[in-house]
Design a protein around this motif. Structure first.
Motif, PDB file in Angstrom:
ATOM      1  N   GLU A  79       0.695  -1.271  -0.021  1.00 58.97           N
ATOM      2  CA  GLU A  79      -0.072   0.114  -0.025  1.00 58.97           C
ATOM      3  C   GLU A  79       0.891   1.231   0.110  1.00 58.97           C
ATOM      4  O   GLU A  79       0.498   2.219  -0.937  1.00 58.97           O
ATOM      5  CB  GLU A  79      -0.871   0.082   1.361  1.00 58.97           C
ATOM      6  CG  GLU A  79      -2.088  -1.030   1.053  1.00 58.97           C
ATOM      7  CD  GLU A  79      -2.631  -1.137   2.306  1.00 58.97           C
ATOM      8  OE1 GLU A  79      -2.550  -0.441   3.576  1.00 58.97           O
ATOM      9  OE2 GLU A  79      -3.692  -2.065   2.631  1.00 58.97           O
ATOM     10  N   LEU A  80       1.789   1.269   0.517  1.00 57.13           N
ATOM     11  CA  LEU A  80       2.784   2.374   0.869  1.00 57.13           C
ATOM     12  C   LEU A  80       3.527   2.704  -0.410  1.00 57.13           C
ATOM     13  O   LEU A  80       3.633   3.710  -0.914  1.00 57.13           O
ATOM     14  CB  LEU A  80       3.820   2.152   1.936  1.00 57.13           C
ATOM     15  CG  LEU A  80       3.229   2.517   3.464  1.00 57.13           C
ATOM     16  CD1 LEU A  80       4.431   2.060   4.530  1.00 57.13           C
ATOM     17  CD2 LEU A  80       2.631   3.679   3.978  1.00 57.13           C
ATOM     18  N   ARG A  81       4.086   1.584  -1.049  1.00 53.21           N
ATOM     19  CA  ARG A  81       4.464   1.528  -2.367  1.00 53.21           C
ATOM     20  C   ARG A  81       3.730   2.228  -3.251  1.00 53.21           C
ATOM     21  O   ARG A  81       4.126   3.127  -4.001  1.00 53.21           O
ATOM     22  CB  ARG A  81       5.111   0.318  -2.625  1.00 53.21           C
ATOM     23  CG  ARG A  81       5.924   0.216  -3.991  1.00 53.21           C
ATOM     24  CD  ARG A  81       6.227  -1.155  -4.551  1.00 53.21           C
ATOM     25  NE  ARG A  81       4.696  -1.591  -5.492  1.00 53.21           N
ATOM     26  CZ  ARG A  81       4.295  -2.525  -4.965  1.00 53.21           C
ATOM     27  NH1 ARG A  81       4.735  -3.532  -4.329  1.00 53.21           N
ATOM     28  NH2 ARG A  81       2.775  -2.883  -5.523  1.00 53.21           N
ATOM     29  N   ASP A  82       2.459   1.668  -3.314  1.00 53.72           N
ATOM     30  CA  ASP A  82       1.565   2.109  -4.445  1.00 53.72           C
ATOM     31  C   ASP A  82       1.067   3.576  -4.027  1.00 53.72           C
ATOM     32  O   ASP A  82       1.251   4.538  -5.173  1.00 53.72           O
ATOM     33  CB  ASP A  82       0.192   1.567  -4.113  1.00 53.72           C
ATOM     34  CG  ASP A  82       0.424   0.199  -4.786  1.00 53.72           C
ATOM     35  OD1 ASP A  82       1.145  -0.117  -5.373  1.00 53.72           O
ATOM     36  OD2 ASP A  82      -0.556  -0.594  -4.536  1.00 53.72           O
ATOM     37  N   GLU A  83       1.201   4.245  -2.784  1.00 56.40           N
ATOM     38  CA  GLU A  83       0.755   5.389  -2.527  1.00 56.40           C
ATOM     39  C   GLU A  83       2.065   6.540  -3.054  1.00 56.40           C
ATOM     40  O   GLU A  83       1.719   7.495  -3.784  1.00 56.40           O
ATOM     41  CB  GLU A  83       0.743   5.755  -0.747  1.00 56.40           C
ATOM     42  CG  GLU A  83      -0.424   5.162  -0.421  1.00 56.40           C
ATOM     43  CD  GLU A  83      -0.667   5.333   1.050  1.00 56.40           C
ATOM     44  OE1 GLU A  83       0.260   5.963   1.664  1.00 56.40           O
ATOM     45  OE2 GLU A  83      -1.355   4.726   1.593  1.00 56.40           O
ATOM     46  N   PHE A  86       1.927   6.624  -6.990  1.00 59.14           N
ATOM     47  CA  PHE A  86       1.025   7.347  -7.667  1.00 59.14           C
ATOM     48  C   PHE A  86       1.099   8.899  -7.145  1.00 59.14           C
ATOM     49  O   PHE A  86       0.096   9.698  -7.850  1.00 59.14           O
ATOM     50  CB  PHE A  86      -0.415   6.753  -7.258  1.00 59.14           C
ATOM     51  CG  PHE A  86      -0.917   5.523  -8.069  1.00 59.14           C
ATOM     52  CD1 PHE A  86      -1.096   5.398  -9.248  1.00 59.14           C
ATOM     53  CD2 PHE A  86      -1.176   4.083  -7.230  1.00 59.14           C
ATOM     54  CE1 PHE A  86      -1.389   4.285  -9.964  1.00 59.14           C
ATOM     55  CE2 PHE A  86      -1.216   3.159  -7.754  1.00 59.14           C
ATOM     56  CZ  PHE A  86      -1.363   3.126  -9.229  1.00 59.14           C
ATOM     57  N   ARG A  87       1.819   9.180  -6.369  1.00 63.76           N
ATOM     58  CA  ARG A  87       2.117  10.473  -5.894  1.00 63.76           C
ATOM     59  C   ARG A  87       3.016  11.211  -7.030  1.00 63.76           C
ATOM     60  O   ARG A  87       3.088  12.469  -7.199  1.00 63.76           O
ATOM     61  CB  ARG A  87       2.631  10.790  -4.650  1.00 63.76           C
ATOM     62  CG  ARG A  87       1.574  10.956  -3.652  1.00 63.76           C
ATOM     63  CD  ARG A  87       2.251  11.140  -2.199  1.00 63.76           C
ATOM     64  NE  ARG A  87       2.294  10.218  -1.601  1.00 63.76           N
ATOM     65  CZ  ARG A  87       3.364   9.993  -0.614  1.00 63.76           C
ATOM     66  NH1 ARG A  87       4.350  10.768  -0.443  1.00 63.76           N
ATOM     67  NH2 ARG A  87       3.522   8.739  -0.030  1.00 63.76           N
ATOM     68  N   GLN A  88       3.863  10.228  -7.641  1.00 60.37           N
ATOM     69  CA  GLN A  88       4.831  10.858  -8.786  1.00 60.37           C
ATOM     70  C   GLN A  88       4.168  11.293 -10.002  1.00 60.37           C
ATOM     71  O   GLN A  88       2.880  10.816 -10.412  1.00 60.37           O
ATOM     72  CB  GLN A  88       5.816   9.808  -8.951  1.00 60.37           C
ATOM     73  CG  GLN A  88       6.732   9.445  -7.828  1.00 60.37           C
ATOM     74  CD  GLN A  88       7.413   7.993  -8.231  1.00 60.37           C
ATOM     75  OE1 GLN A  88       7.539   7.583  -9.314  1.00 60.37           O
ATOM     76  NE2 GLN A  88       8.393   7.713  -7.240  1.00 60.37           N
TER      77      GLN A  88
END
Length: 94
Positions: A79-83, A86-88
């Motif tokens: 989940e943290l990796r996806d967050e 997707f912020r980039q």
């Protein structure tokens, strides 16, 4: 709120449940996930390096609790990796 009490509204019950849940979550943040020792002046708890969901009083407690925590930890790391991903900006997604 008093009117809610008189009517037995579910909204009031939901608010009460949510606030109680927050108290329980705050209490869990102040205790070692393995042995339950509380964080006090002379005991500093350390966060799980991977997920920050749990805290430990020692490396020994971290190792003992690892098998119990591993599945949740892996899920939270994803989940943290996806967050972060997707912020980039989209141009950096390959």
């Amino acid at each position: 709120i008093i009117a809610s009490l008189d009517r037995g509204d579910n909204d009031f019950n939901n608010i009460l449940t949510m606030s109680t849940g927050n108290i329980e979550a705050d209490a869990a943040d102040m205790c070692c996930a393995s042995c339950g020792v509380a964080e006090v002046d002379d005991i500093n708890l350390m966060d799980c390096d991977a997920c920050d969901l749990v805290r430990y009083c020692s490396d020994k407690c971290l190792q003992e609790h690892r098998s119990e925590h591993e599945a949740i930890c892996i899920e939270r790391m994803a989940e943290l990796r996806d967050e972060i991903l997707f912020r980039q900006p989209e141009s950096s997604h390959y």
